[in-house]
Write an enzyme that holds these catalytic residues in place. Structure first.
Site, mmCIF file in Angstrom:
data_model
loop_
_atom_site.group_PDB
_atom_site.id
_atom_site.type_symbol
_atom_site.label_atom_id
_atom_site.label_comp_id
_atom_site.label_asym_id
_atom_site.label_seq_id
_atom_site.Cartn_x
_atom_site.Cartn_y
_atom_site.Cartn_z
ATOM 1 N N HIS A 188 0.832 -1.203 0.000
ATOM 2 C CA HIS A 188 0.000 0.000 0.000
ATOM 3 C C HIS A 188 0.870 1.258 0.000
ATOM 4 O O HIS A 188 1.590 1.520 0.959
ATOM 5 C CB HIS A 188 -0.907 0.013 1.228
ATOM 6 C CG HIS A 188 -2.040 0.987 1.134
ATOM 7 N ND1 HIS A 188 -3.273 0.652 0.634
ATOM 8 C CD2 HIS A 188 -2.122 2.293 1.471
ATOM 9 C CE1 HIS A 188 -4.063 1.713 0.666
ATOM 10 N NE2 HIS A 188 -3.389 2.722 1.177
ATOM 11 N N ASP A 197 0.367 5.512 -1.190
ATOM 12 C CA ASP A 197 -0.645 6.488 -1.585
ATOM 13 C C ASP A 197 -0.136 7.597 -2.493
ATOM 14 O O ASP A 197 -0.720 8.684 -2.524
ATOM 15 C CB ASP A 197 -1.268 7.106 -0.327
ATOM 16 C CG ASP A 197 -2.370 6.238 0.256
ATOM 17 O OD1 ASP A 197 -3.356 5.998 -0.457
ATOM 18 O OD2 ASP A 197 -2.243 5.801 1.417
ATOM 19 N N GLU A 251 -8.821 1.469 -2.625
ATOM 20 C CA GLU A 251 -8.987 1.563 -1.173
ATOM 21 C C GLU A 251 -10.379 2.080 -0.851
ATOM 22 O O GLU A 251 -10.614 3.280 -0.769
ATOM 23 C CB GLU A 251 -7.921 2.471 -0.561
ATOM 24 C CG GLU A 251 -7.959 2.464 0.958
ATOM 25 C CD GLU A 251 -6.841 3.276 1.587
ATOM 26 O OE1 GLU A 251 -6.545 3.051 2.781
ATOM 27 O OE2 GLU A 251 -6.263 4.138 0.900
ATOM 28 N N HIS A 277 -13.502 1.912 3.564
ATOM 29 C CA HIS A 277 -12.450 2.790 4.100
ATOM 30 C C HIS A 277 -12.928 3.218 5.482
ATOM 31 O O HIS A 277 -13.282 2.376 6.305
ATOM 32 C CB HIS A 277 -12.159 3.965 3.163
ATOM 33 C CG HIS A 277 -10.928 4.719 3.565
ATOM 34 N ND1 HIS A 277 -10.962 5.997 4.068
ATOM 35 C CD2 HIS A 277 -9.629 4.345 3.594
ATOM 36 C CE1 HIS A 277 -9.733 6.387 4.372
ATOM 37 N NE2 HIS A 277 -8.904 5.404 4.090
ATOM 38 N N HIS A 298 -9.167 -1.839 7.186
ATOM 39 C CA HIS A 298 -10.237 -0.840 7.358
ATOM 40 C C HIS A 298 -11.596 -1.432 7.708
ATOM 41 O O HIS A 298 -12.502 -0.672 8.057
ATOM 42 C CB HIS A 298 -10.390 0.063 6.128
ATOM 43 C CG HIS A 298 -9.371 1.145 6.033
ATOM 44 N ND1 HIS A 298 -9.363 2.251 6.860
ATOM 45 C CD2 HIS A 298 -8.321 1.292 5.206
ATOM 46 C CE1 HIS A 298 -8.351 3.030 6.536
ATOM 47 N NE2 HIS A 298 -7.692 2.469 5.538
ATOM 48 N N HIS A 302 -2.583 -3.057 4.628
ATOM 49 C CA HIS A 302 -1.803 -2.172 5.512
ATOM 50 C C HIS A 302 -2.466 -2.139 6.889
ATOM 51 O O HIS A 302 -3.250 -1.266 7.200
ATOM 52 C CB HIS A 302 -1.644 -0.765 4.924
ATOM 53 C CG HIS A 302 -2.924 -0.040 4.602
ATOM 54 N ND1 HIS A 302 -3.931 -0.578 3.853
ATOM 55 C CD2 HIS A 302 -3.344 1.213 4.943
ATOM 56 C CE1 HIS A 302 -4.922 0.299 3.746
ATOM 57 N NE2 HIS A 302 -4.598 1.384 4.401
ATOM 58 N N ASP A 304 1.993 2.092 3.803
ATOM 59 C CA ASP A 304 1.067 3.234 3.860
ATOM 60 C C ASP A 304 1.793 4.562 3.674
ATOM 61 O O ASP A 304 1.296 5.607 4.096
ATOM 62 C CB ASP A 304 0.260 3.236 5.162
ATOM 63 C CG ASP A 304 -1.044 4.027 5.043
ATOM 64 O OD1 ASP A 304 -1.470 4.324 3.911
ATOM 65 O OD2 ASP A 304 -1.636 4.358 6.083
#
Length: 417
Positions: free
Chosen positions: A39, A41, A152, A179, A220, A241, A349
């Site tokens: 993961h 971003d 995500e 999420h 999540h 993650h 992350d």
């Protein structure tokens, strides 16, 4: 006398000094099996900073990106630091905020898939779009960073299996079921439960993801959603993650009740680097800070300047506890204890958090983590599983299940009238 003269040489060869150091074990493991990170971003950074206009964006070196960020934060990721961090494969998160309506989220996630593909294509010597396990293997063998994409948050499919199937067709290879908020068919870890886990549609969605070969990501989601997904899944799940809840009690982390089920499923937890999910003292600090913010907002209603000044005093008197590489390794130890070495991966992350733990502030820090694990007694073979092998096994298993049900028809659901 000649036989006696050989004894010091034999003793030297058998001595601990002849053994590999932790640094050498980690280096050898990452040379053989570079990090496959679950993961990152960067795509949402491209959206937030540059509105997805990247013609002038330099991904070779992003250390000058601080001024463009609302927090003045430099990006955690660029090609130079990915190489330094021994990253060989990367799931790029095509995240969009859960605050969007479902139709807006569908459009936005397609835009994020598009910008990610454009970024990959701009650096063909360094990055390679990978849609299968074989393509990952080929890219790594060529010395390029295999680039996959994960969505995500299930809000990005607009509660439509048709949209799910089409996002897979254009490149998404996992989807995180929620999420920060519930979807109409699944409960999030950080929202008030509405469905007691997965609805019937949510369970069908897991089945359809398995059928088409898309990985089911349970980071999540609520604990009940985790269990419901494991009840239905025919292919290994991932936590792209997350940490271990026994080490840090955050609802985002995976409880032992779920970890104990992973060996049967074959899934993995890709350990996150976000300090608030790693260090329990940090989690308690964030809770205390939020409580103080709420108290002051009630005490000084209509006086935001007074609240801001009081919070500045609180922050000065209560520095945030720092998470360390050892904290991250503790989570790996817990997953190994409950689920075994085959259930561990890495999901940093980066660029989705303010910073990583001390010594792993950005993507260049992965070798330090693997050195810490080697110090704890993890073998080179163990480290190669954690860095790359376990994720490769999971993806191949998902592909094998897809092939085994190739004649199974798509699950159909009626569109709204």
């Amino acid at each position: 006398m000649k036989k006696l003269a050989l004894l010091p040489l034999i003793a030297l060869l058998a001595s601990p000094a002849a053994a590999q150091s932790a640094e050498e074990i980690a280096a050898a493991a990452l040379e053989a099996a570079p990090v496959w990170d679950g993961h990152n971003d960067v795509p949402i950074q491209l959206r937030g900073r540059f509105r997805n206009v990247i013609a002038d964006f330099d991904f070779e070196d992003t250390t000058d990106t601080g001024p463009e960020h609302s927090e003045g934060r430099t990006m955690h990721t660029d090609l130079a630091r990915l190489r330094e961090g021994k990253v060989g494969a990367q799931f790029w998160s095509v995240y969009v905020t859960a605050a969007l309506s479902e139709p807006e989220a569908v459009q936005a996630v397609i835009e994020q898939i598009d910008v990610t593909k454009r970024l990959i294509s701009r650096y063909p010597d360094d990055l390679a779009l990978a849609l299968t396990a074989d393509e990952v293997e080929k890219a790594v063998a060529e010395g390029r960073i295999a680039s996959l994409m994960g969505m995500e948050g299930g809000h990005s499919i607009g509660s439509s299996l048709a949209v799910l199937r089409q996002t897979y067709e254009i490149g998404a290879r996992y989807m995180t079921l929620t999420h920060s908020k519930n979807t109409p068919w699944a409960d999030s870890a950080t929202d008030t439960p509405q469905h007691d886990g997965l609805t019937d549609f949510g369970k069908d969605l897991v089945r359809e993801m398995n059928r088409i070969g898309m990985l089911v990501d349970l980071s999540h989601v609520s604990e009940k959603t985790m269990h419901d997904a494991l009840d239905v899944a025919k292919a290994p799940v991932i936590f792209s993650h997350s940490g271990a809840r026994a080490i840090n009690g955050h609802a985002r982390n995976v409880p032992d009740s779920v970890l104990s089920r992973l060996p049967e499923n074959g899934g993995i937890v890709m350990i996150v680097g976000l300090p608030g999910f790693l260090n329990e003292d940090a989690r308690q600090w964030y809770s205390a800070r939020e409580a103080e913010q709420t108290r002051l907002s009630v005490l000084w209603q209509g006086q935001p300047a007074a609240v801001e000044a009081a919070m500045a005093e609180w922050d000065a008197a209560n520095p945030v506890p720092m998470a360390t590489i050892a904290d991250m390794a503790d989570h790996i130890d817990q997953v190994r204890k409950m689920a075994g070495i085959d259930a561990i991966g890495i999901g940093g992350d980066y660029d989705g958090m303010p910073t990583g733990p001390v010594g792993m502030e950005d993507v260049a820090g992965y070798p330090a983590l693997f050195t810490e694990l080697a110090r704890r007694g993890y073998s080179q073979a163990d480290l190669e599983k954690i860095s790359f092998g376990n994720m490769m096994r999971v993806l191949r298993a998902a592909e094998a299940y897809k092939a085994s049900v190739a004649t199974m028809p798509a699950i159909e659901t009626p569109v709204p009238e």
